[in-house]
Write an enzyme that holds these catalytic residues in place. Structure first.
Site, PDB file in Angstrom:
ATOM      1  N   CYS A 196       0.856  -1.178   0.000  1.00 32.56           N
ATOM      2  CA  CYS A 196       0.000   0.000   0.000  1.00 32.56           C
ATOM      3  C   CYS A 196       0.893   1.227   0.000  1.00 32.56           C
ATOM      4  O   CYS A 196       2.000   1.183   0.532  1.00 32.56           O
ATOM      5  CB  CYS A 196      -0.869  -0.040   1.252  1.00 32.56           C
ATOM      6  SG  CYS A 196      -2.033   1.279   1.344  1.00 32.56           S
ATOM      7  N   ARG A 206       2.015  -3.019   5.180  1.00 30.67           N
ATOM      8  CA  ARG A 206       0.856  -3.222   6.056  1.00 30.67           C
ATOM      9  C   ARG A 206       0.563  -4.708   6.171  1.00 30.67           C
ATOM     10  O   ARG A 206      -0.339  -5.230   5.533  1.00 30.67           O
ATOM     11  CB  ARG A 206      -0.353  -2.449   5.530  1.00 30.67           C
ATOM     12  CG  ARG A 206      -0.132  -0.952   5.602  1.00 30.67           C
ATOM     13  CD  ARG A 206      -1.265  -0.185   5.013  1.00 30.67           C
ATOM     14  NE  ARG A 206      -2.402  -0.074   5.902  1.00 30.67           N
ATOM     15  CZ  ARG A 206      -3.493   0.628   5.612  1.00 30.67           C
ATOM     16  NH1 ARG A 206      -3.583   1.259   4.483  1.00 30.67           N
ATOM     17  NH2 ARG A 206      -4.502   0.681   6.456  1.00 30.67           N
ATOM     18  N   ARG A 257     -12.348   7.461  -2.467  1.00 27.02           N
ATOM     19  CA  ARG A 257     -12.471   6.277  -1.598  1.00 27.02           C
ATOM     20  C   ARG A 257     -12.960   6.669  -0.209  1.00 27.02           C
ATOM     21  O   ARG A 257     -13.526   5.835   0.495  1.00 27.02           O
ATOM     22  CB  ARG A 257     -11.099   5.596  -1.422  1.00 27.02           C
ATOM     23  CG  ARG A 257     -10.610   4.821  -2.611  1.00 27.02           C
ATOM     24  CD  ARG A 257      -9.297   4.138  -2.267  1.00 27.02           C
ATOM     25  NE  ARG A 257      -9.369   3.534  -0.957  1.00 27.02           N
ATOM     26  CZ  ARG A 257      -8.392   3.527  -0.059  1.00 27.02           C
ATOM     27  NH1 ARG A 257      -7.234   4.080  -0.316  1.00 27.02           N
ATOM     28  NH2 ARG A 257      -8.548   2.950   1.100  1.00 27.02           N
TER      29      ARG A 257
HETATM   30  C1  UD1 Z   1      -6.812   1.490  10.126  1.00 23.80           C
HETATM   31  C2  UD1 Z   1      -7.540   2.509   9.301  1.00 23.80           C
HETATM   32  C3  UD1 Z   1      -6.547   3.457   8.645  1.00 23.80           C
HETATM   33  C4  UD1 Z   1      -5.633   4.068   9.687  1.00 23.80           C
HETATM   34  C5  UD1 Z   1      -5.001   2.990  10.567  1.00 23.80           C
HETATM   35  C6  UD1 Z   1      -4.223   3.547  11.731  1.00 23.80           C
HETATM   36  C7  UD1 Z   1      -9.542   1.347   8.601  1.00 23.80           C
HETATM   37  C8  UD1 Z   1     -10.317   0.749   7.498  1.00 23.80           C
HETATM   38  N1  UD1 Z   1      -8.336   1.839   8.289  1.00 23.80           N
HETATM   39  O1  UD1 Z   1      -5.990   0.741   9.230  1.00 23.80           O
HETATM   40  O2  UD1 Z   1      -7.290   4.482   7.987  1.00 23.80           O
HETATM   41  O3  UD1 Z   1      -4.593   4.775   9.029  1.00 23.80           O
HETATM   42  O4  UD1 Z   1      -6.019   2.135  11.115  1.00 23.80           O
HETATM   43  O5  UD1 Z   1      -5.013   4.366  12.512  1.00 23.80           O
HETATM   44  O6  UD1 Z   1      -9.997   1.441   9.728  1.00 23.80           O
HETATM   45  N2  UD1 Z   1       0.397  -3.915  11.684  1.00 23.80           N
HETATM   46  C9  UD1 Z   1       1.215  -5.034  11.660  1.00 23.80           C
HETATM   47  N3  UD1 Z   1       0.613  -6.258  11.562  1.00 23.80           N
HETATM   48  C10 UD1 Z   1      -0.739  -6.401  11.486  1.00 23.80           C
HETATM   49  C11 UD1 Z   1      -1.564  -5.249  11.530  1.00 23.80           C
HETATM   50  C12 UD1 Z   1      -0.963  -4.012  11.626  1.00 23.80           C
HETATM   51  O7  UD1 Z   1       2.434  -4.939  11.724  1.00 23.80           O
HETATM   52  O8  UD1 Z   1      -1.227  -7.543  11.410  1.00 23.80           O
HETATM   53  C13 UD1 Z   1       1.034  -2.559  11.798  1.00 23.80           C
HETATM   54  C14 UD1 Z   1       0.827  -1.714  10.526  1.00 23.80           C
HETATM   55  O9  UD1 Z   1       1.790  -2.010   9.550  1.00 23.80           O
HETATM   56  C15 UD1 Z   1       0.945  -0.315  11.066  1.00 23.80           C
HETATM   57  C16 UD1 Z   1       0.329  -0.432  12.456  1.00 23.80           C
HETATM   58  O10 UD1 Z   1       0.346  -1.815  12.796  1.00 23.80           O
HETATM   59  O11 UD1 Z   1       2.291   0.065  11.174  1.00 23.80           O
HETATM   60  C17 UD1 Z   1      -1.089   0.087  12.562  1.00 23.80           C
HETATM   61  O12 UD1 Z   1      -1.877  -0.520  11.573  1.00 23.80           O
HETATM   62  P1  UD1 Z   1      -3.440  -0.778  11.806  1.00 23.80           P
HETATM   63  O13 UD1 Z   1      -3.892  -0.065  13.026  1.00 23.80           O
HETATM   64  O14 UD1 Z   1      -3.685  -2.234  11.729  1.00 23.80           O
HETATM   65  O15 UD1 Z   1      -4.085  -0.103  10.518  1.00 23.80           O
HETATM   66  P2  UD1 Z   1      -5.333  -0.619   9.722  1.00 23.80           P
HETATM   67  O16 UD1 Z   1      -6.292  -1.293  10.624  1.00 23.80           O
HETATM   68  O17 UD1 Z   1      -4.886  -1.335   8.491  1.00 23.80           O
END
Ligand code: UD1
Length: 424
Positions: A122, A127, A404
């Protein structure tokens, strides 16, 4: 994020504008998406209100339909009925939007097994979904990943499960909380959970449908799995990121206005930053008044999970600070490489450098219009704000990103005096 099929690439033309007046905020995309994913767990009819009409929401509806649900979407109301029948969510739908991965848990609970493509890279950085996978395994899922596909089967799990997230991921918290809600007789604790208001909204939705969840909005969420979730009606919370984007655009263009139909407490950190940098802010019950007539002052911002400064407003606050008096710093702690907008802002005359996940913003007198490219949703919103601030004409390309996540963006900006045209 790849280009959504069927959408012709277009762009925005912007001219310098003082944004003034009232703007009404839509329902939250980031609350609607996990609620729609969770709707797979509900057997009876569901009515979800205040759902913004956005490309991402349309993609999630497409996924629900692909899986077998019957879905109608009109006047910001989604009506869902029917059964989950199909266990495969194809890559074409997952690649458009990462939030689609959150249907995996519910899908498998309904059919015993399921297959969802692994989301790709992304523009805002790496991510991964490793926390989702780790948590689902703890919930008794057997998971294989091959050729970019995630195959999952439901096996038995312990009666008491503790999942400790390495980082308070919003998506993983929501995915695991939703899945756990229908694990009959199982008690699940999610530690180091995300505290975002959208997580609370999902808890409220699930509880209204018969789930037993407490603790959302804190770092520890408790879920007591139930046998069945019933149908009903639910109204999605207002979009705090859309609200923040309009508040910042009004303040950044030295305008004044009222951002309406919001929950002001969801953006406390933004109101503090605006006040500290010289913008007048008055908080009402469901709206916030901002007046950006003063010259902005520099500030240092630490982007953190909620209740910290939101990463989804980081590009927009950077634009606001680009003309502040003095040097500001923004440390991005959520998506460390979320700085694709910086090069574009520099093309518009901003003085910004990024060193090791920190942006250093030396305030300039003014921005100047240029042709720029949006790279992701919030970066494109930030460039639109920059277009309203800049002298001359600005072209912001890659319109699909912003479509979006911002409902009726053209009429909303026009309603507060924004000179914006959308060309396709
Ligand atoms: C959600 C939001 C997005 C926002 C983000 C952070 C939605 C649809 N999207 O994205 O708009 O920018 O929260 O507030 O709600 N990570 C890992 N492993 C995982 C999951 C996450 O390493 O399995 C890391 C990610 O790379 C990132 C951090 O955790 O550095 C936060 O990500 P996350 O809170 O999961 O973001 P999203 O849920 O994808």
């Amino acid at each position: 994020m790849l280009i959504n099929e069927g959408i012709k690439l277009g762009y925005f033309i912007l001219e310098k504008s003082h944004l003034n007046g009232e703007v009404k905020i839509s329902g939250a995309k980031n609350a609607a998406l996990p609620i729609l994913a969770a709707s797979l767990l509900v057997d009876d009819g569901l009515e979800i209100k205040n759902v913004p009409d956005l490309l991402d929401v349309r993609t999630m509806i497409e996924i629900l339909k692909t899986i077998g649900k019957s879905v109608k979407f009109e006047n910001n109301i989604v009506k869902i009925s029917g059964d989950v029948k199909n266990k495969v969510v194809p890559y074409d739908l997952v690649r458009k939007m990462r939030a689609s991965f959150n249907v995996l848990g519910p899908l498998v609970l309904k059919l015993g097994e399921g297959q969802v493509s692994l989301p790709g890279g992304c523009a805002i950085g790496v991510r991964p979904v490793d926390f989702h996978i780790m948590g689902l395994k703890k919930l008794g899922f057997e998971i294989d990943i091959e050729h970019g596909e995630v195959f999952a089967k439901k096996e038995n799990c312990e009666k008491e499960v503790i999942i400790n997230l390495p980082f308070p991921s919003v998506g993983a918290t929501e995915h695991l909380m939703t899945t756990a809600s229908l694990l009959n007789g199982v008690k699940v604790t999610i530690e180091n959970a995300a505290m975002e208001p959208e997580v609370v909204d999902l808890q409220n939705f699930l509880n209204k449908m018969g789930a037993i969840i407490t603790g959302a909005g804190t770092r520890k969420i408790f879920i007591k799995g139930v046998k069945k979730l019933r149908g009903g009606s639910y109204t999605v919370v207002p979009d705090r990121i859309e609200a923040g984007t309009y508040a910042l655009s009004i303040a950044a263009t030295f305008g004044e206005g009222l951002v309406k139909n919001i929950v002001p407490e969801h953006l406390e950190v933004l109101w503090e930053v605006l006040k500290e940098t010289g913008t007048d802010v008055k908080i009402f019950d469901k709206s916030v008044y901002v007046n950006g007539k003063n010259k902005k002052k520099a500030i240092n911002i630490n982007v953190q999970p909620y209740p910290g400064f939101p990463t989804d407003l980081q590009p927009q606050i950077m634009v606001y600070l680009s003309v502040a008096h003095g040097t500001s710093m923004i440390i991005e702690n959520v998506f460390k490489n979320r700085f694709h907008h910086v090069d574009e802002l520099v093309r518009m005359g901003a003085k910004i450098k990024v060193i090791d996940g920190t942006a250093i913003i030396e305030g300039v007198e003014k921005l100047s219009g240029a042709k720029v490219e949006g790279t992701d949703l919030r970066a494109t919103a930030a460039l639109i704000i920059a277009g309203f601030m800049a002298d001359g004409v600005t072209e912001v390309h890659n319109d699909f990103h912003v479509l979006r996540g911002y409902e009726n963006i053209i009429p909303k900006f026009e309603g507060i005096g924004g000179k914006i045209k959308h060309l396709r």
